[in-house]
Structure formats: structure tokens, C-alpha cells
Design an enzyme around this catalytic site. Structure first.
Site, PDB file in Angstrom:
ATOM      1  N   ASP A  38       0.827  -1.214   0.000  1.00 31.21           N
ATOM      2  CA  ASP A  38       0.000   0.000   0.000  1.00 31.21           C
ATOM      3  C   ASP A  38       0.856   1.257   0.000  1.00 31.21           C
ATOM      4  OD1 ASP A  38      -2.236  -1.480  -0.118  1.00 31.21           O
ATOM      5  OD2 ASP A  38      -2.682  -1.415   2.023  1.00 31.21           O
ATOM      6  N   LYS A 119     -19.017 -25.345 -19.164  1.00 30.22           N
ATOM      7  CA  LYS A 119     -18.387 -24.968 -17.893  1.00 30.22           C
ATOM      8  C   LYS A 119     -17.483 -23.762 -18.117  1.00 30.22           C
ATOM      9  CE  LYS A 119     -15.690 -27.076 -14.184  1.00 30.22           C
ATOM     10  NZ  LYS A 119     -14.479 -26.271 -14.258  1.00 30.22           N
ATOM     11  N   GLU A 177     -21.132 -18.103 -12.118  1.00 29.84           N
ATOM     12  CA  GLU A 177     -19.733 -17.826 -12.438  1.00 29.84           C
ATOM     13  C   GLU A 177     -19.542 -16.358 -12.831  1.00 29.84           C
ATOM     14  OE1 GLU A 177     -18.324 -20.632 -11.902  1.00 29.84           O
ATOM     15  OE2 GLU A 177     -16.292 -20.506 -12.724  1.00 29.84           O
ATOM     16  N   CYS A 403      16.290 -44.622  -0.975  1.00 26.84           N
ATOM     17  CA  CYS A 403      15.586 -43.337  -0.964  1.00 26.84           C
ATOM     18  C   CYS A 403      16.593 -42.202  -1.193  1.00 26.84           C
ATOM     19  CB  CYS A 403      14.875 -43.169   0.375  1.00 26.84           C
ATOM     20  SG  CYS A 403      14.201 -41.518   0.600  1.00 26.84           S
ATOM     21  N   CYS A 434      12.617 -39.715   7.673  1.00 23.91           N
ATOM     22  CA  CYS A 434      13.066 -39.285   6.352  1.00 23.91           C
ATOM     23  C   CYS A 434      12.689 -37.812   6.174  1.00 23.91           C
ATOM     24  CB  CYS A 434      12.398 -40.143   5.277  1.00 23.91           C
ATOM     25  SG  CYS A 434      12.729 -39.602   3.600  1.00 23.91           S
TER      26      CYS A 434
HETATM   27  S1  IVH Z   1     -22.413 -26.623 -10.521  1.00 26.35           S
HETATM   28  C1  IVH Z   1     -22.267 -29.064  -6.785  1.00 26.35           C
HETATM   29  N1  IVH Z   1     -22.568 -25.645 -12.915  1.00 26.35           N
HETATM   30  O1  IVH Z   1     -17.150 -25.547 -11.913  1.00 26.35           O
HETATM   31  C2  IVH Z   1     -22.264 -28.363  -8.103  1.00 26.35           C
HETATM   32  N2  IVH Z   1     -20.483 -25.428 -11.766  1.00 26.35           N
HETATM   33  O2  IVH Z   1     -15.697 -27.829 -10.314  1.00 26.35           O
HETATM   34  C3  IVH Z   1     -21.242 -27.321  -8.178  1.00 26.35           C
HETATM   35  N3  IVH Z   1     -18.766 -24.207 -13.024  1.00 26.35           N
HETATM   36  O3  IVH Z   1     -16.736 -24.281  -8.691  1.00 26.35           O
HETATM   37  C4  IVH Z   1     -21.179 -26.435  -9.294  1.00 26.35           C
HETATM   38  N4  IVH Z   1     -19.989 -23.820 -14.814  1.00 26.35           N
HETATM   39  O4  IVH Z   1     -16.945 -22.609 -10.576  1.00 26.35           O
HETATM   40  C5  IVH Z   1     -21.767 -25.838 -11.852  1.00 26.35           C
HETATM   41  N5  IVH Z   1     -22.891 -24.810 -15.042  1.00 26.35           N
HETATM   42  C6  IVH Z   1     -22.095 -25.000 -13.992  1.00 26.35           C
HETATM   43  C7  IVH Z   1     -20.747 -24.520 -13.948  1.00 26.35           C
HETATM   44  C8  IVH Z   1     -19.971 -24.771 -12.818  1.00 26.35           C
HETATM   45  C9  IVH Z   1     -18.795 -23.637 -14.243  1.00 26.35           C
HETATM   46  C10 IVH Z   1     -17.583 -24.232 -12.117  1.00 26.35           C
HETATM   47  C11 IVH Z   1     -17.832 -23.668 -10.755  1.00 26.35           C
HETATM   48  C12 IVH Z   1     -17.461 -24.756  -9.773  1.00 26.35           C
HETATM   49  C13 IVH Z   1     -16.644 -25.685 -10.617  1.00 26.35           C
HETATM   50  C14 IVH Z   1     -16.835 -27.106 -10.177  1.00 26.35           C
END
Ligand code: IVH
Length: 676
Positions: A38, A119, A177, A403, A434
């Protein structure tokens, strides 16, 4: 001071702050204390105010995306934010569906409808609405508690602040997201390695005005806690989300059948490069909420969802050397040091070779030209060797018989289940004898799922170890802070932060504590089972005196392998000293009593034979949900033996001899009826 000198001073400072930013965002490395950071920022801004000729495109006064602060308050998620299991192939998907059908005890040609959702590779966030008003927004954090980043999330246009729809639930955590479009990321390229880092950095700015300047987007896809949500499946929920004013992914689809999931996956993968946001796979969720509820969770991920990751990226490189890494359990893992190569935007210089057998099978040698594959978040590995390019003088790799850390003999254990020798070679020394094993044990001890000590990462473990500050877990709580304060890179403030985070973790749950001990074969799930069984730390520690290891076989889920490993752990004197020392320092809370006292409270069950229309896994789930326990053998401790078709005769005879109640599945399900 001359103008040239002032400019030099100014540019040096801007360069320095950018160096810290890059380290922080690309490598998560904090080379400077928050206070010093900062101060540096303030100095730059003051210089700019004083001398109007000073300007830099990377000045902190112009750019956002500077080091996030640690000021955010932590808040518990009412429903944890879990992660997802991964699938990489059609086979993985077939297995995923098979497990679901087995659990639900449906036959193999039944079909499940899935919500298939691209995703997005961003940062997940949870938005709590009460009576239609955005109350707060949290980051995922460790899944159990997140950071309160409400003001920053509120700057995102896609996030509705007030929802008037009549059917909007009274209370709901809408989850989704936060991400940046690739086109918007172009202007931030110099600051961040990728759009995900940019989203993460700007979400955690101290000043929401800084967040506002980055065009963050939000796509909603699931929920956490809810009260008054009237939908029965994921597809309808996604539709409702858009009716309520949230953005959802236009590529979401409702699909039945693995073959159709694959077709959709191929189509989206082809479109991937043309999309304006990064996706790294497709999430499949069982559409029906009733089925989701029945399927429940395993460890940290739901049984009803999976992430189908996009195919890997491959590249050709050369093996410069083969290193042997030693893990917490003594496993020797060979790692190929390769000529650094960019695979899908990530510079790769290490690739795992898995174990000795893998090296022999593929005849991998130093000097070889190899194809390296990087799939999702998994560690890159060697796919194949180009024998034609092998240098003439190359020699097969000889795996060390001793090892490399402590010199003890290395061994391959005999696996009594597979009746084969393990592929993995291990250091034969026990635990703390170890050095490398000890360091890895300490890293595990402070890791996220164990003690989760803020700011005490792997690098710190290594550096403190070298400086003789820590050798055993208890040393972490008895650190010489005066000495640390004098070390390079540490200041008063950062030492104070460290002391605070360590002291904060002196209170620990019993299950986390067991997990943190790093007993081989005792992962999170088994640690939970043990903590439930023993209830208190002192009963667990008594194992060293009363030698009642065989009793552990009664715990459903714990087998011979785990029991032998626990026995081994307690036979090591150093482990007992560590337990005693930690007991003096820590406050280990007893295992949580079950919240509700269901009708099966204090009752134990065992299933034998095939059931009809319900799987054993589901029966176990139902028993536990109603406060009962499942055991793995017939003993005096058993209350009910549930029999299906073709039960094990021995079990039935033993149960009769012990006067244990024998019931069938109908009688069992009736017992549950009374609870509802
Ligand atoms: S469902 C229990 N839906 O993927 C269900 N996740 O590894 C949890 N993500 O942390 C998530 N698109 O950041 C869900 N359509 C979607 C998604 C999604 C991206 C990401 C999310 C989550 C990660 C899971």
C-alpha cells in the site's frame, strides 16, 4: 532532483509494483507485505500528483487489477459450495451413469435426463437474496466459508439487485460464475496471464470503483440454501433464472443418453475457439431434483453431477532429466524435467512419469523426444516416446533402490487384494525419519482440508524447514516469531498476520485433526468415519494402549488396509510423541453429535443379499440420514440384519445365534415411514 531522476524513480516504482502484481496473480506469490504494498502504491500516486509530467499506462492510478487486499470478512456458506468430479472420456461418462443407476437400483437400460451446461472457466460466487433483495455476495473461499465481496459483486450489471417476480423464493443463494469476455480481456492482457486471473483479481479489489472498471459478467447455474423455491428440476430452474432477470448460458441443453451427451460435447468443442468466453468442459447434472436428493454427495462432490473436460492439449518436448520426488506416504514419484514448452497457454516444464513400472513399460529415458499431454487441471504426463529420435548413447533409466532423501532401502509392497506387487516404490523408513517425507507431512498438515492455515503454504513449509524452524507438526504452533521477523521478505505486519492465522487454527474439529495426521489410506471420508466412531481425541489416542485395532473393522467403510495403516501409525514412537505434543497445544473438538435424533438413532444395521429397487448405497444413506449406523459384520453390536435375495448364510446363522432382529427391505422401509 532533476526531471530525469524523478522520472527514473517513478518508473522504477511502477515497474516494481507491476512485478509484485504479476507474481501475485500468475503465481499466487506474495513477495511484499500488504502494508509495504500500500505504501508503494501511495508513493507512486503522490509522485504523480506532485509532478504533472509523470504518466505511465501501468500506473496504479489508471489500472485496476492490483493486489487484492485481505480485508474481506469471512462468512459461512449455509450450504457448502462443492466441487465436481471430472470425466475425460466416454468410458468415464458410462461409468458415471452406471454408478448412478446402481445407486438408484435402476436397470442398465434406464435413461437419465441431464442438464448439459458449458463450464465457464471463471470464479464462482454465491448471491444471497432475501425477499427479493440482494443481501450479500460471497466468493467460494474454501467451499465452507467465503469472503464477503458484496460491494464488488454489486458493481456487475448482470447481477440483479432487486427482483420483483412473484415466484422468486423468499430466500435463496443464487450461484454462478463471474468471468470476463475474451474481447474485454484483450485490453488487460499485459496485467494478467488469463481472463480467469483478471476476473479473480478484480473481484477482490478493496475499492469497488476499481472492480467497476473491469467489465465483469455473471452467469447463474445453481443454488445453495433456499426457502420457497418451487421447481422440480434443473432445466426449469435455469428457465426461472432467466425469467427472474439472471443471465444463463445460451448453450445449456437438456439431454438424455450418453451418446447424445458426446454429440453435444463434440459440437461445443468445435465452437469453443469462436466463443467469447473460456470454457474448459461441460457440466452434466441429473435433471430431476428428487433424484439429485436421493443420490446425495461423496466427499466434496455431488454423485449427481460431473464435469466433462475438453480433450487435452499435446506438445512435443525433450526430457532433460528425471527427478525422483518423495511423497508424504514415502511413494517415490519420477518426474520428467522437460524443455519448457507452451501447452494451451501454460508453460510446462515438468511431467509426471507416475511410477517405476510406467517408466519401464514405455522405456522412457533422459534425452528422449516425447509427446506431453496436459488435460484440464491434471499434472501433465508423457504420452509417448519418439524412438527414432533417441540419441545413440542413451541408457535405460535405473530407478533408485535407495531413498534419495534418507538413503533407506526402497520397497514395493505386496498388495493382498490384487495379489500383485505395487507399481509404486516406497521409502521404507517410517515417517519423520526421512526428511522429505517429514516435509511433505507438514505440507499436508497445513493444507486446505487439514489445518488450513492462512498464508502458511508449501513454500513457507520448505523455507521454515530449511531454517530449522519446524521439524514436527507441533513446531508450527511454537514458532520463533522474533527470528521470522528478521528474515528477508518478512515484516512486522506479515509476522503478526501469520501468528494470528496460526493461533486461529488451534481450535480444530476432530475429523480434520485425524485427516491432518496424514495416516496412509485415511483420507477425508475415512477421517470422518473414525471421528464419528471414536467421538473424542482421547479415545482415539487410547488405541496405542489398548491395541483394539481389530474393532475398527466394524466401522462400515474401513477395511483391512486402513486398519493396518492405523496400526502402523500407532506403532511408531515418533507419531505418539507428536500426538502428545499436539494434545497439549490444541483444542480438538469432539465429533459432532448428529443434529437430529431420527427414529434409527443408536440403531445399527447390516445388509446381506440383493435388494429390490433400492441399492445398498442408498440404504446406507437412508440409515445415516435417520441417525442410524451401518456396520460391516455380525456382532453383538448389531441390532438389525436386513436380508435380501440370496443372503450370506453364515451372517443369518450368526445373527440368529445372537438374537439379532432379522428384517427384509419392506420392514426396513416401514421403520423410516414412521420418521416422516
Ligand atoms: S455446478 C455441486 N454448474 O465448476 C455443483 N459449476 O468444479 C457445483 N462451473 O466451482 C457447481 N460452470 O466454478 C456448476 N454450469 C455449472 C458450472 C460450474 C462452471 C464451475 C464452478 C465450480 C466448478 C466445479
Amino acid at each position: 532532483m532533476s526531471e530525469i531522476k524523478i522520472k527514473k524513480k517513478y518508473f522504477d516504482k511502477v515497474k516494481l509494483i507491476n512485478h509484485y502484481n504479476k507474481k501475485y496473480f500468475d503465481g499466487n506469490i506474495s513477495e511484499i507485505s500488504d502494508a509495504d504494498y500500500d505504501l508503494l502504491k501511495k508513493e507512486i500516486i503522490l509522485l504523480e500528483k506532485k509532478y504533472s509530467f509523470l504518466k505511465h499506462k501501468d500506473s496504479p492510478s489508471k489500472k485496476v487489477g492490483y493486489k487484492p487486499s485481505k480485508i474481506f470478512k469471512k462468512i459461512s456458506h449455509r450450504v457448502p459450495m462443492l466441487s465436481l468430479g471430472n470425466a475425460f472420456s466416454e468410458e468415464d461418462l458410462l461409468n458415471f451413469e452406471k454408478k448412478i443407476l446402481n445407486f438408484l437400483s435402476q436397470n442398465n437400460d434406464s435413461h437419465i435426463a441431464y442438464s448439459a451446461e458449458p463450464k465457464i472457466d471463471g470464479i464462482s460466487a454465491s448471491l444471497t437474496y432475501v425477499n427479493g433483495k440482494l443481501k450479500y455476495g460471497l466468493s467460494r473461499g474454501d467451499g465452507k466459508e467465503g469472503e464477503d465481496i458484496t460491494s464488488n459483486l454489486a458493481t456487475i450489471k448482470d447481477i440483479p439487485k432487486i427482483i420483483h417476480s412473484k415466484d422468486f423464493p423468499e430466500e435463496i443463494d443464487v450461484r454462478g460464475e463471474v468471468f470476463i469476455r475474451n474481447s474485454d480481456f484483450n485490453s488487460l492482457k499485459e496485467k494478467f496471464a488469463n481472463p480467469r486471473n483478471a476476473a479473480s483479481g478484480s473481484l477482490r479489489q478493496k475499492n469497488p470503483e476499481d472492480t467497476k472498471r473491469i467489465p465483469l459478467k455473471f452467469i447463474a447455474y445453481t443454488f445453495g440454501f433456499q426457502k420457497g423455491l418451487n421447481v422440480n428440476n434443473q432445466h426449469d430452474y435455469l428457465n426461472k433464472l432467466s425469467e427472474w432477470g439472471f443471465k444463463t448460458n445460451p448453450l445449456n441443453k437438456l439431454i438424455t443418453g450418453i451418446d447424445k451427451l458426446i454429440k453435444n460435447y463434440d459440437e461445443i468443442e468445435k465452437k469453443r475457439t469462436n466463443l467469447d468466453f473460456d470454457i474448459d468442459g461441460i457440466v452434466y447434472k441429473v435433471n430431476d431434483f428428487t433424484l439429485q436428493k436421493r443420490l446425495g454427495y461423496v466427499a466434496n462432490a455431488p454423485r449427481w453431477a460431473i464435469a466433462h473436460k475438453f480433450s487435452s492439449n499435446k506438445a512435443i518436448s525433450e526430457i532433460k532429466d528425471i527427478d525422483i520426488q518423495i511423497g508424504r506416504t514415502g511413494a517415490l514419484t519420477p518426474v520428467a524435467k522437460i524443455k519448457p514448452i507452451n501447452i494451451g497457454g501454460v508453460l510446462v516444464s515438468n511431467a509426471t512419469l507416475h511410477n517405476e513400472d510406467e517408466i519401464n513399460r514405455k522405456d522412457i529415458r533422459v534425452g528422449d523426444t516425447v509427446t506431453v499431454e496436459r488435460a484440464g487441471d491434471v499434472i501433465p504426463h508423457i504420452l509417448s516416446v519418439d524412438i527414432k529420435k533417441r540419441p545413440k548413447n542413451s541408457k535405460p533409466f535405473v530407478f533408485p533402490q535407495n531413498c534419495p532423501s534418507c538413503g533407506s532401502k526402497t520397497i514395493k509392497e505386496f498388495n493382498s487384494i490384487t495379489k500383485k506387487k505395487d507399481a509404486v516404490r516406497r521409502c521404507s523408513s517410517e515417517g519423520y525419519d526421512c526428511d522429505k517425507i517429514s516435509i511433505e507431512k507438514l505440507k499436508h498438515f497445513v493444507s486446505k482440508e487439514a489445518f488450513n492455515i492462512d498464508g502458511f503454504g508449501k513454500k513457507i513449509v520448505e523455507s521454515f524447514w530449511k531454517l530449522n524452524l519446524i521439524k514436527f507438526p507441533q513446531d508450527i504452533f511454537l514458532l520463533d516469531y522474533k527470528k521470522i521477523e528478521k528474515l528477508e521478505g518478512w515484516g512486522k505486519l506479515s509476522v503478526e498476520n501469520l501468528r494470528h492465522s496460526i493461533n486461529e487454527k488451534k481450535n480444530i474439529s476432530f475429523e480434520r485433526f485425524i485427516y491432518a495426521l496424514g495416516i496412509r489410506h485415511i483420507g477425508l471420508e475415512n477421517a470422518k468415519l473414525l471421528s464419528k466412531y471414536f467421538g473424542t481425541f482421547s479415545k482415539f489416542k487410547d488405541l496405542s494402549k489398548n491395541n483394539k485395532f481389530n474393532e475398527l473393522m466394524n466401522i462400515d467403510g474401513i477395511g483391512e488396509t486402513q486398519v493396518n495403516s492405523i496400526k502402523n501409525f500407532f506403532s511408531n514412537k515418533m507419531n505418539l510423541i507428536v500426538l502428545n505434543e499436539l494434545e497439549k497445544i490444541l483444542s480438538i473438538s469432539n465429533a459432532l453429535k448428529k443434529r437430529k435424533k431420527g427414529l434409527l438413532n443408536n440403531k445399527t444395521f447390516l445388509v446381506t443379499g440383493k435388494l429390490n429397487g433400492i441399492s445398498r448405497a442408498e440404504v446406507k444413506f437412508l440409515i445415516e440420514e435417520n441417525s442410524g449406523t451401518t456396520v460391516s459384520g455380525v456382532s453383538k453390536k448389531l441390532n438389525y440384519l436386513i436380508i435380501g435375495e440370496k443372503p450370506t448364510k453364515r451372517k443369518v446363522i450368526n445373527a440368529r445365534e445372537l438374537n439379532i432382529k432379522i428384517i427384509d427391505q419392506v420392514q426396513f422401509l416401514k421403520m423410516l415411514d414412521k420418521t416422516s
